[in-house]
Design a protein around this motif. Sequence first.
Motif, PDB file in Angstrom:
ATOM      1  N   ASP A  83      33.885  33.853  55.761  1.00 40.99           N
ATOM      2  CA  ASP A  83      33.741  35.051  54.936  1.00 40.99           C
ATOM      3  C   ASP A  83      34.609  35.011  53.688  1.00 40.99           C
ATOM      4  OD1 ASP A  83      32.003  36.323  56.780  1.00 40.99           O
ATOM      5  OD2 ASP A  83      33.730  36.815  58.031  1.00 40.99           O
ATOM      6  N   ALA A  84      35.018  33.831  53.265  1.00 39.99           N
ATOM      7  CA  ALA A  84      35.942  33.755  52.127  1.00 39.99           C
ATOM      8  C   ALA A  84      35.661  32.500  51.307  1.00 39.99           C
ATOM      9  CB  ALA A  84      37.380  33.723  52.641  1.00 39.99           C
ATOM     10  N   HIS A  85      36.113  32.544  50.060  1.00 38.45           N
ATOM     11  CA  HIS A  85      36.035  31.337  49.239  1.00 38.45           C
ATOM     12  C   HIS A  85      37.220  31.270  48.286  1.00 38.45           C
ATOM     13  CE1 HIS A  85      34.067  34.040  46.272  1.00 38.45           C
ATOM     14  NE2 HIS A  85      34.578  33.217  45.391  1.00 38.45           N
ATOM     15  N   LEU A  86      37.514  30.058  47.883  1.00 46.69           N
ATOM     16  CA  LEU A  86      38.604  29.752  46.972  1.00 46.69           C
ATOM     17  C   LEU A  86      38.058  28.772  45.944  1.00 46.69           C
ATOM     18  CD1 LEU A  86      41.710  29.538  46.261  1.00 46.69           C
ATOM     19  CD2 LEU A  86      41.837  27.791  48.026  1.00 46.69           C
ATOM     20  N   ALA A  87      38.138  29.129  44.680  1.00 41.89           N
ATOM     21  CA  ALA A  87      37.613  28.274  43.616  1.00 41.89           C
ATOM     22  C   ALA A  87      38.726  27.897  42.653  1.00 41.89           C
ATOM     23  CB  ALA A  87      36.495  28.992  42.858  1.00 41.89           C
ATOM     24  N   VAL A  88      38.712  26.649  42.208  1.00 45.93           N
ATOM     25  CA  VAL A  88      39.673  26.155  41.224  1.00 45.93           C
ATOM     26  C   VAL A  88      38.862  25.632  40.046  1.00 45.93           C
ATOM     27  CG1 VAL A  88      41.596  24.590  40.784  1.00 45.93           C
ATOM     28  CG2 VAL A  88      41.241  25.504  43.100  1.00 45.93           C
ATOM     29  N   ASN A 132      34.200  41.591  41.492  1.00 46.13           N
ATOM     30  CA  ASN A 132      34.043  40.366  42.284  1.00 46.13           C
ATOM     31  C   ASN A 132      34.865  40.389  43.561  1.00 46.13           C
ATOM     32  OD1 ASN A 132      32.457  39.428  40.194  1.00 46.13           O
ATOM     33  ND2 ASN A 132      34.122  38.317  39.228  1.00 46.13           N
ATOM     34  N   ASP A 133      35.641  41.453  43.775  1.00 49.17           N
ATOM     35  CA  ASP A 133      36.512  41.575  44.942  1.00 49.17           C
ATOM     36  C   ASP A 133      37.438  40.365  45.038  1.00 49.17           C
ATOM     37  OD1 ASP A 133      37.592  42.742  47.229  1.00 49.17           O
ATOM     38  OD2 ASP A 133      36.042  41.935  48.551  1.00 49.17           O
ATOM     39  N   PRO A 153      37.096  37.239  49.507  1.00 45.70           N
ATOM     40  CA  PRO A 153      37.257  38.613  49.071  1.00 45.70           C
ATOM     41  C   PRO A 153      38.707  39.062  49.235  1.00 45.70           C
ATOM     42  CG  PRO A 153      36.411  38.625  51.293  1.00 45.70           C
ATOM     43  CD  PRO A 153      36.531  37.180  50.871  1.00 45.70           C
ATOM     44  N   LEU A 154      39.094  39.975  48.411  1.00 45.06           N
ATOM     45  CA  LEU A 154      40.434  40.546  48.483  1.00 45.06           C
ATOM     46  C   LEU A 154      40.463  41.724  49.459  1.00 45.06           C
ATOM     47  CD1 LEU A 154      43.318  40.433  47.445  1.00 45.06           C
ATOM     48  CD2 LEU A 154      42.617  41.806  45.492  1.00 45.06           C
ATOM     49  N   SER A 155      39.310  42.350  49.668  1.00 40.79           N
ATOM     50  CA  SER A 155      39.260  43.555  50.496  1.00 40.79           C
ATOM     51  C   SER A 155      39.209  43.281  52.002  1.00 40.79           C
ATOM     52  CB  SER A 155      38.043  44.393  50.114  1.00 40.79           C
ATOM     53  OG  SER A 155      36.857  43.651  50.369  1.00 40.79           O
ATOM     54  N   ALA A 156      38.959  42.040  52.421  1.00 43.98           N
ATOM     55  CA  ALA A 156      38.874  41.739  53.858  1.00 43.98           C
ATOM     56  C   ALA A 156      40.226  41.961  54.527  1.00 43.98           C
ATOM     57  CB  ALA A 156      38.415  40.299  54.060  1.00 43.98           C
ATOM     58  N   GLU A 157      40.196  42.312  55.794  1.00 43.60           N
ATOM     59  CA  GLU A 157      41.429  42.567  56.535  1.00 43.60           C
ATOM     60  C   GLU A 157      42.327  41.325  56.526  1.00 43.60           C
ATOM     61  OE1 GLU A 157      42.827  43.604  61.069  1.00 43.60           O
ATOM     62  OE2 GLU A 157      40.823  44.182  60.430  1.00 43.60           O
TER      63      GLU A 157
END
Length: 174
Positions: A83-88, A132-133, A153-157
């Motif tokens: 449920d998450a991603h990290l992009a550079v 974009n959260d 996402p920033l909003s996830a627990e």
Amino acid sequence: MKKWFALLLALCLLLGCAALGEEAQAVRWSDVEAVLGDLGLTGSFVTFDAVDVKLWVPDGLTAVELTQEILDAGYIGYFLGEDAHLAVVYIDAEGISVEEYAEMLAESGSCEQIAMLNVNGLLAVRYQMPENDSLNIAFATEAGYLLEVTMSPLSAEGANVVWAIVGASIQAAE
């Protein structure tokens, strides 16, 4: 107790809880690393040789093979989890400074909690994009490019802690 306080301070700075000042707030990996195990989080560093930078990627995020089209768009790393991603991304900014980039972000009206940081000795701008959260950290390089790390996402627990740790890990490669 001092270690926990240092971690909380670093996390607050990365998430924008500190007031904006004229000087960039300092964030150091050593402050976070000291208590990383206590948080039960594991991961490993990934080095981006093209820009001589490394960052900590939490377990659960897997590197995605980048197509030529994605590479041409400036991506030098992309990590995906359930449920998450990290992009550079490494973008030709035609010599813009990180301070000028921060001003552009503020003028755009689409970014929140914009703050200047000194992350492990590297001047950066940290901002959030509610649309974009995401939490974003950008650095200007000597070559006139911007290195931008986007975490969502920033909003996830619990995401705010994990993303703040990733942000605090960004540093020059050894």
